[in-house]
Design an enzyme around this catalytic site. Sequence first.
Site, PDB file in Angstrom:
ATOM      1  N   LYS A 257       0.961  -1.269  -0.178  1.00  0.00           N
ATOM      2  CA  LYS A 257      -0.131   0.046   0.103  1.00  0.00           C
ATOM      3  C   LYS A 257       0.955   1.250  -0.017  1.00  0.00           C
ATOM      4  O   LYS A 257       1.786   1.433   0.904  1.00  0.00           O
ATOM      5  CB  LYS A 257      -0.898  -0.074   1.286  1.00  0.00           C
ATOM      6  CG  LYS A 257      -1.619   1.403   1.385  1.00  0.00           C
ATOM      7  CD  LYS A 257      -2.656   1.170   2.352  1.00  0.00           C
ATOM      8  CE  LYS A 257      -3.176   2.705   2.810  1.00  0.00           C
ATOM      9  NZ  LYS A 257      -4.225   2.701   3.885  1.00  0.00           N
ATOM     10  N   ASP A 262      -2.543  10.256   3.753  1.00  0.00           N
ATOM     11  CA  ASP A 262      -4.030   9.884   3.966  1.00  0.00           C
ATOM     12  C   ASP A 262      -4.766  10.877   4.900  1.00  0.00           C
ATOM     13  O   ASP A 262      -4.417  10.734   6.055  1.00  0.00           O
ATOM     14  CB  ASP A 262      -4.080   8.503   4.595  1.00  0.00           C
ATOM     15  CG  ASP A 262      -5.400   8.026   4.740  1.00  0.00           C
ATOM     16  OD1 ASP A 262      -6.265   8.609   4.077  1.00  0.00           O
ATOM     17  OD2 ASP A 262      -5.696   6.951   5.301  1.00  0.00           O
ATOM     18  N   LYS A 269     -10.044  12.818   8.307  1.00  0.00           N
ATOM     19  CA  LYS A 269      -9.643  12.295   9.603  1.00  0.00           C
ATOM     20  C   LYS A 269      -9.672  13.583  10.595  1.00  0.00           C
ATOM     21  O   LYS A 269      -9.258  14.817  10.061  1.00  0.00           O
ATOM     22  CB  LYS A 269      -8.129  11.796   9.501  1.00  0.00           C
ATOM     23  CG  LYS A 269      -7.934  10.279   8.862  1.00  0.00           C
ATOM     24  CD  LYS A 269      -6.600   9.858   8.998  1.00  0.00           C
ATOM     25  CE  LYS A 269      -6.556   8.688   8.082  1.00  0.00           C
ATOM     26  NZ  LYS A 269      -7.208   7.508   8.878  1.00  0.00           N
ATOM     27  N   ASP A 280       1.364   6.167   5.544  1.00  0.00           N
ATOM     28  CA  ASP A 280       0.611   5.535   4.924  1.00  0.00           C
ATOM     29  C   ASP A 280       1.015   4.635   3.639  1.00  0.00           C
ATOM     30  O   ASP A 280       0.398   3.749   3.024  1.00  0.00           O
ATOM     31  CB  ASP A 280      -0.772   6.055   4.589  1.00  0.00           C
ATOM     32  CG  ASP A 280      -1.841   5.322   4.806  1.00  0.00           C
ATOM     33  OD1 ASP A 280      -1.732   4.080   5.482  1.00  0.00           O
ATOM     34  OD2 ASP A 280      -3.066   5.631   4.174  1.00  0.00           O
ATOM     35  N   ASP A 339     -12.004   7.463   3.652  1.00  0.00           N
ATOM     36  CA  ASP A 339     -10.946   7.151   4.420  1.00  0.00           C
ATOM     37  C   ASP A 339     -10.506   5.434   4.357  1.00  0.00           C
ATOM     38  O   ASP A 339      -9.446   5.086   4.862  1.00  0.00           O
ATOM     39  CB  ASP A 339     -11.168   7.426   5.788  1.00  0.00           C
ATOM     40  CG  ASP A 339      -9.930   7.522   6.735  1.00  0.00           C
ATOM     41  OD1 ASP A 339      -8.878   7.678   6.023  1.00  0.00           O
ATOM     42  OD2 ASP A 339      -9.910   7.873   7.950  1.00  0.00           O
ATOM     43  N   GLU A 341      -9.421   3.890   1.878  1.00  0.00           N
ATOM     44  CA  GLU A 341      -8.954   4.193   0.678  1.00  0.00           C
ATOM     45  C   GLU A 341      -7.758   3.169   0.265  1.00  0.00           C
ATOM     46  O   GLU A 341      -7.601   2.570  -0.866  1.00  0.00           O
ATOM     47  CB  GLU A 341      -8.190   5.409   0.318  1.00  0.00           C
ATOM     48  CG  GLU A 341      -6.760   5.597   1.042  1.00  0.00           C
ATOM     49  CD  GLU A 341      -6.564   5.330   2.331  1.00  0.00           C
ATOM     50  OE1 GLU A 341      -7.504   5.754   3.123  1.00  0.00           O
ATOM     51  OE2 GLU A 341      -5.646   5.034   2.860  1.00  0.00           O
ATOM     52  N   ARG A 343      -7.863  -0.161   0.807  1.00  0.00           N
ATOM     53  CA  ARG A 343      -8.394  -1.512   0.193  1.00  0.00           C
ATOM     54  C   ARG A 343      -8.835  -1.165  -1.377  1.00  0.00           C
ATOM     55  O   ARG A 343      -8.726  -2.056  -2.186  1.00  0.00           O
ATOM     56  CB  ARG A 343      -9.582  -1.904   0.982  1.00  0.00           C
ATOM     57  CG  ARG A 343     -10.726  -0.933   0.951  1.00  0.00           C
ATOM     58  CD  ARG A 343     -11.641  -1.298   2.200  1.00  0.00           C
ATOM     59  NE  ARG A 343     -11.199  -1.073   3.425  1.00  0.00           N
ATOM     60  CZ  ARG A 343     -11.914  -1.084   4.676  1.00  0.00           C
ATOM     61  NH1 ARG A 343     -12.880  -1.944   4.427  1.00  0.00           N
ATOM     62  NH2 ARG A 343     -11.441  -0.910   5.793  1.00  0.00           N
TER      63      ARG A 343
END
Length: 489
Positions: A257, A262, A269, A280, A339, A341, A343
């Site tokens: 990933k 993020d 967030k 991230d 959020d 994101e 996956r």
Amino acid sequence: MLHFTTVDLKRATVKTLLVPVCEDQALHSDPVVNGLVAAAMKLEAFRGKKEQELVLHRPPNVPVEQVLFCGLGKADQLDPEALRRAAGKGAKRCIRMGAPRLWVAVPDEGAAGLDPATALAALMEGVVLGNHLFDRYKKEKENKPLARADFIVPADRARRSAGLPARIEAACRGTLLAREWVNTPSNEKTPEAFARSVAAAAKKGGLAVQVMREAELRRRKFGALLAVAAGSRNRPALLVLEHRPRRSGETVVLVGKGVTFDSGGINIKTGPSLADMKCDMAGAAAVAAALLAAAALKLDRRIVGVIPLVENMVSGGAARPGDIVTSLAGKTVEIGNTDAEGRLILADAMAYAVKAYAPNVMIDLATLTGACVVALGEAIAGLFTRDETLQAQLLAAAERTHERCWPLPLPEDYKELLKSSFADINNMPSAREGGAISAALFLSEFAGRTRWAHIDIAGPAYHKKESAYCGAGGTGFGVRLLLDWLMNA
Ligand code: BES
Ligand code: ZN
Ligand code: ZN
């Protein structure tokens, strides 16, 4: 920087000596080392207990400037991680003291019942991993890492372990490289900048490199990845790295990933942890660094790294909650939450990997869910797979490297949680509980029939506080784990 040496401590000029000590058993047969240990144990402040440390300056009768004693606790409870920690703390102290070179009094073969090669490797790992500073953004560079570490062993032991220093260095340098990438702030690691940095290192390291940019991703229908990228003016990329030895049977795909920041997107967030979300892309960093190390170590297996890179930001162009996109695999996905994101980009990256490389096995690493951190804490990653062999192999690698993983289930009936009223699947589960599991189940929908494992590293990838052999920030978690698995499975 790692070397073997055979020295007579009575005569040699050893400036800084590290001596591991158990509280209840001698680890060394060298009389000079034993004399030093006896002197240290006379002091109230040092008993060889676990995590205890003592520095002696200019001990009498030995031409050593300073001796760093590190306590290991009881001999029958000694494990390699205690040695790794002791060596790491030793290296850190050298940095603080401004010592450029460290000598290590290696315990005798078979001391404390440890496997000699494992013990030696752990000490070496600790030194390399602890010997790291991330001061790129400090004008005043206060300290310097060690330039060299010499491990004192008899000549025949050095001969038998001749390949060890280079092997340990290659793997641990991978970890340090991953830490550097994770610590780099997001303004300097946009997907494009990060892709360039990795591609440059990869080309130098002898990997084949391919970078797909936005137009190509659009042409190839990476719909889920592009939806995440939509909110940022920093355009996405898909990085493919390949280690292809001449003789190779199976193909392993590693997916990482790579969200370079993020923000959460429109589901922005809240809270103080937002600045940490530069981490991230730790899965991407671990995969890239593991591939570089695999090439350096000339592993005889075809390994492909598939690394989706995006920035998850907020703007007029950003994906909205409720949007429905068509993923590369053809499944439609309702974006219940912007959020979730990770996956989405992994779904496309995994589907691409399966289609383009038909791998025998695929492993993804991702800072995927806060829920996994709640479940297992900061030190342990979540391991998800339906393949028992793969699970056993990865748990064994986790044990050996102390990059710990714990198995979590992939229950079919929990797929209920990902039902969408309008699309094939929702990226947002209908329940908060079991969030690490529902995220893994989402990914499982894009692995096809490939043997696959998912490792959720949201906890261990990034630590606000320093520890024995790691500074604050990125930990490089996963690099040594993947390499160990690649070399032993
Ligand atoms: N990047 C985060 C997960 C994360 C949390 C990484 C803490 C490192 C430390 C991920 O993209 C995320 O935001 N996940 C959400 C999913 C939820 C919206 C279903 C989460 O964990 O809350
Ligand atoms: Zn997120
Ligand atoms: Zn994320």
